[in-house]
Motif scaffolding. Sequence first.
Motif, PDB file in Angstrom:
ATOM      1  N   ILE A  86     -59.779 -47.659  21.974  1.00  0.00           N
ATOM      2  CA  ILE A  86     -60.366 -46.379  22.390  1.00  0.00           C
ATOM      3  C   ILE A  86     -60.066 -45.364  21.294  1.00  0.00           C
ATOM      4  O   ILE A  86     -58.922 -44.992  21.077  1.00  0.00           O
ATOM      5  CB  ILE A  86     -59.792 -45.886  23.725  1.00  0.00           C
ATOM      6  N   ASN A  87     -61.104 -44.935  20.604  1.00  0.00           N
ATOM      7  CA  ASN A  87     -60.968 -43.953  19.526  1.00  0.00           C
ATOM      8  C   ASN A  87     -61.767 -42.711  19.912  1.00  0.00           C
ATOM      9  O   ASN A  87     -62.991 -42.729  19.886  1.00  0.00           O
ATOM     10  CB  ASN A  87     -61.471 -44.536  18.210  1.00  0.00           C
ATOM     11  N   LEU A  88     -61.056 -41.665  20.284  1.00  0.00           N
ATOM     12  CA  LEU A  88     -61.703 -40.436  20.734  1.00  0.00           C
ATOM     13  C   LEU A  88     -61.871 -39.419  19.604  1.00  0.00           C
ATOM     14  O   LEU A  88     -62.325 -38.302  19.839  1.00  0.00           O
ATOM     15  CB  LEU A  88     -60.897 -39.821  21.880  1.00  0.00           C
ATOM     16  N   GLY A  89     -61.457 -39.810  18.405  1.00  0.00           N
ATOM     17  CA  GLY A  89     -61.590 -38.906  17.270  1.00  0.00           C
ATOM     18  C   GLY A  89     -60.551 -37.807  17.231  1.00  0.00           C
ATOM     19  O   GLY A  89     -60.687 -36.844  16.471  1.00  0.00           O
ATOM     20  N   ILE A  90     -59.512 -37.934  18.034  1.00  0.00           N
ATOM     21  CA  ILE A  90     -58.430 -36.938  18.044  1.00  0.00           C
ATOM     22  C   ILE A  90     -57.545 -37.170  16.820  1.00  0.00           C
ATOM     23  O   ILE A  90     -57.061 -38.281  16.607  1.00  0.00           O
ATOM     24  CB  ILE A  90     -57.622 -37.021  19.342  1.00  0.00           C
ATOM     25  N   GLU A  91     -57.305 -36.141  16.048  1.00  0.00           N
ATOM     26  CA  GLU A  91     -56.681 -36.311  14.739  1.00  0.00           C
ATOM     27  C   GLU A  91     -55.155 -36.272  14.761  1.00  0.00           C
ATOM     28  O   GLU A  91     -54.518 -36.762  13.820  1.00  0.00           O
ATOM     29  CB  GLU A  91     -57.198 -35.246  13.767  1.00  0.00           C
ATOM     30  N   ASP A  92     -54.559 -35.675  15.789  1.00  0.00           N
ATOM     31  CA  ASP A  92     -53.104 -35.535  15.819  1.00  0.00           C
ATOM     32  C   ASP A  92     -52.512 -36.239  17.030  1.00  0.00           C
ATOM     33  O   ASP A  92     -53.158 -36.375  18.073  1.00  0.00           O
ATOM     34  CB  ASP A  92     -52.716 -34.061  15.857  1.00  0.00           C
ATOM     35  N   THR A  93     -51.270 -36.677  16.892  1.00  0.00           N
ATOM     36  CA  THR A  93     -50.549 -37.285  18.003  1.00  0.00           C
ATOM     37  C   THR A  93     -49.137 -36.722  18.082  1.00  0.00           C
ATOM     38  O   THR A  93     -48.477 -36.523  17.048  1.00  0.00           O
ATOM     39  CB  THR A  93     -50.501 -38.820  17.877  1.00  0.00           C
ATOM     40  N   ASN A  94     -48.681 -36.458  19.288  1.00  0.00           N
ATOM     41  CA  ASN A  94     -47.331 -35.947  19.516  1.00  0.00           C
ATOM     42  C   ASN A  94     -46.391 -37.001  20.093  1.00  0.00           C
ATOM     43  O   ASN A  94     -45.213 -37.014  19.795  1.00  0.00           O
ATOM     44  CB  ASN A  94     -47.370 -34.754  20.483  1.00  0.00           C
ATOM     45  N   LYS A  95     -46.957 -37.879  20.942  1.00  0.00           N
ATOM     46  CA  LYS A  95     -46.111 -38.873  21.597  1.00  0.00           C
ATOM     47  C   LYS A  95     -46.895 -40.174  21.763  1.00  0.00           C
ATOM     48  O   LYS A  95     -47.990 -40.184  22.323  1.00  0.00           O
ATOM     49  CB  LYS A  95     -45.639 -38.377  22.964  1.00  0.00           C
ATOM     50  N   ILE A  96     -46.306 -41.273  21.291  1.00  0.00           N
ATOM     51  CA  ILE A  96     -46.958 -42.578  21.338  1.00  0.00           C
ATOM     52  C   ILE A  96     -46.178 -43.505  22.258  1.00  0.00           C
ATOM     53  O   ILE A  96     -44.952 -43.608  22.159  1.00  0.00           O
ATOM     54  CB  ILE A  96     -47.044 -43.210  19.937  1.00  0.00           C
ATOM     55  N   MET A  97     -46.901 -44.184  23.134  1.00  0.00           N
ATOM     56  CA  MET A  97     -46.282 -45.210  23.968  1.00  0.00           C
ATOM     57  C   MET A  97     -46.521 -46.571  23.331  1.00  0.00           C
ATOM     58  O   MET A  97     -47.654 -46.916  22.968  1.00  0.00           O
ATOM     59  CB  MET A  97     -46.844 -45.188  25.390  1.00  0.00           C
ATOM     60  N   LEU A  98     -45.462 -47.361  23.183  1.00  0.00           N
ATOM     61  CA  LEU A  98     -45.548 -48.707  22.631  1.00  0.00           C
ATOM     62  C   LEU A  98     -45.529 -49.708  23.780  1.00  0.00           C
ATOM     63  O   LEU A  98     -44.731 -49.586  24.708  1.00  0.00           O
ATOM     64  CB  LEU A  98     -44.377 -48.975  21.699  1.00  0.00           C
ATOM     65  N   ALA A  99     -46.400 -50.723  23.712  1.00  0.00           N
ATOM     66  CA  ALA A  99     -46.494 -51.671  24.816  1.00  0.00           C
ATOM     67  C   ALA A  99     -46.957 -53.036  24.332  1.00  0.00           C
ATOM     68  O   ALA A  99     -47.628 -53.161  23.304  1.00  0.00           O
ATOM     69  CB  ALA A  99     -47.470 -51.149  25.871  1.00  0.00           C
ATOM     70  N   LEU A 100     -46.588 -54.051  25.084  1.00  0.00           N
ATOM     71  CA  LEU A 100     -47.117 -55.386  24.848  1.00  0.00           C
ATOM     72  C   LEU A 100     -48.557 -55.448  25.352  1.00  0.00           C
ATOM     73  O   LEU A 100     -49.452 -55.914  24.666  1.00  0.00           O
ATOM     74  CB  LEU A 100     -46.259 -56.438  25.564  1.00  0.00           C
ATOM     75  N   ASP A 101     -48.786 -54.942  26.577  1.00  0.00           N
ATOM     76  CA  ASP A 101     -50.106 -54.956  27.208  1.00  0.00           C
ATOM     77  C   ASP A 101     -50.496 -53.555  27.664  1.00  0.00           C
ATOM     78  O   ASP A 101     -49.628 -52.756  28.026  1.00  0.00           O
ATOM     79  CB  ASP A 101     -50.106 -55.873  28.430  1.00  0.00           C
ATOM     80  N   VAL A 102     -51.803 -53.318  27.676  1.00  0.00           N
ATOM     81  CA  VAL A 102     -52.313 -52.087  28.275  1.00  0.00           C
ATOM     82  C   VAL A 102     -52.821 -52.437  29.667  1.00  0.00           C
ATOM     83  O   VAL A 102     -53.816 -53.141  29.827  1.00  0.00           O
ATOM     84  CB  VAL A 102     -53.461 -51.475  27.440  1.00  0.00           C
ATOM     85  N   THR A 103     -52.115 -51.974  30.676  1.00  0.00           N
ATOM     86  CA  THR A 103     -52.428 -52.262  32.066  1.00  0.00           C
ATOM     87  C   THR A 103     -52.595 -50.944  32.815  1.00  0.00           C
ATOM     88  O   THR A 103     -52.284 -49.868  32.272  1.00  0.00           O
ATOM     89  CB  THR A 103     -51.299 -53.069  32.715  1.00  0.00           C
ATOM     90  N   PRO A 104     -53.059 -50.981  34.069  1.00  0.00           N
ATOM     91  CA  PRO A 104     -53.118 -49.744  34.850  1.00  0.00           C
ATOM     92  C   PRO A 104     -51.781 -49.016  34.909  1.00  0.00           C
ATOM     93  O   PRO A 104     -51.735 -47.786  34.777  1.00  0.00           O
ATOM     94  CB  PRO A 104     -53.565 -50.232  36.227  1.00  0.00           C
ATOM     95  N   SER A 105     -50.687 -49.779  35.054  1.00  0.00           N
ATOM     96  CA  SER A 105     -49.371 -49.129  35.136  1.00  0.00           C
ATOM     97  C   SER A 105     -48.970 -48.526  33.789  1.00  0.00           C
ATOM     98  O   SER A 105     -48.313 -47.484  33.735  1.00  0.00           O
ATOM     99  CB  SER A 105     -48.307 -50.120  35.614  1.00  0.00           C
ATOM    100  N   THR A 106     -49.368 -49.177  32.684  1.00  0.00           N
ATOM    101  CA  THR A 106     -49.085 -48.631  31.360  1.00  0.00           C
ATOM    102  C   THR A 106     -49.780 -47.292  31.168  1.00  0.00           C
ATOM    103  O   THR A 106     -49.181 -46.326  30.673  1.00  0.00           O
ATOM    104  CB  THR A 106     -49.556 -49.603  30.252  1.00  0.00           C
ATOM    105  N   VAL A 107     -51.043 -47.226  31.563  1.00  0.00           N
ATOM    106  CA  VAL A 107     -51.803 -45.983  31.425  1.00  0.00           C
ATOM    107  C   VAL A 107     -51.219 -44.896  32.320  1.00  0.00           C
ATOM    108  O   VAL A 107     -51.068 -43.740  31.896  1.00  0.00           O
ATOM    109  CB  VAL A 107     -53.292 -46.215  31.754  1.00  0.00           C
ATOM    110  N   GLU A 108     -50.852 -45.248  33.546  1.00  0.00           N
ATOM    111  CA  GLU A 108     -50.248 -44.272  34.456  1.00  0.00           C
ATOM    112  C   GLU A 108     -48.940 -43.736  33.878  1.00  0.00           C
ATOM    113  O   GLU A 108     -48.659 -42.533  33.948  1.00  0.00           O
ATOM    114  CB  GLU A 108     -49.993 -44.905  35.824  1.00  0.00           C
ATOM    115  N   GLU A 109     -48.147 -44.620  33.300  1.00  0.00           N
ATOM    116  CA  GLU A 109     -46.883 -44.184  32.701  1.00  0.00           C
ATOM    117  C   GLU A 109     -47.136 -43.281  31.500  1.00  0.00           C
ATOM    118  O   GLU A 109     -46.439 -42.271  31.308  1.00  0.00           O
ATOM    119  CB  GLU A 109     -46.054 -45.398  32.284  1.00  0.00           C
TER     120      GLU A 109
END
Length: 244
Positions: free
Chosen positions: A30-53
Amino acid sequence: MEKVSKIIRKIEEFAPLSTMQKWDNSGWQINLGIEDTNKIMLALDVTPSTVEEAISKKCDMILSHHPVFFAPIKTIESPFIIKAVQNNIQIYSAHTNLDIAQGGVSEYLAEKCGFTELDTAFEFIKYKQFDKEMNFSKLVSTLKTIFSLPSVRVVNSDRKTYKSIAFCSGSGAEFIQDLEKIGIDVFITGDLKHHQALNANKMTIIDLGHFHSERFVVEIFENILKDEDVEIIAAVEKPAWELI
């Protein structure tokens, strides 16, 4: 705050997209074209719970090992994907390109188990040969401790010693016959199926499970991005199944 392009560049310098398998879909999910990031979540899988977290912890990007999408899609209907987009969360994955990279997932698995100065076979496999016999029961005990496992699945478990060992994080059963041909004694991997286990001849196979053989990928991401000006957190994850 860090530039997203710099984050991606660091990942791809470590694990170039050109090295991923043809069937893989590493890179932007998913590339929304947002140029800056403040906080990155690292994960093995992207799941509903990962997105909620990620939403609850105000992350604006998820960096995962397993891609969200493999097959071409015609419509986006998954609620958690829609939710990620609605919350401006971009998702990027580094999969088989990270598996085979120098210092990548299979090599990191071997080093985590205490083995260094490794050789490479069949692109994905890291292995080591020894001049003397090594104690197999000690190896099993070490694995249980490292991965906090009460038990491990083992094919040909009557082994007492070994002089060679190979590693493939994730699913490595396709390499069983090739590894037996080059004389590997012990093979550590995950996702071993019944008939794949039956195909093993004399080689001992230790199945850590897909999750446990790759969960530490977040540590690899952390090492790659340790000098970047962005907050990094690891997702709270667990295996898809558990013993009860």
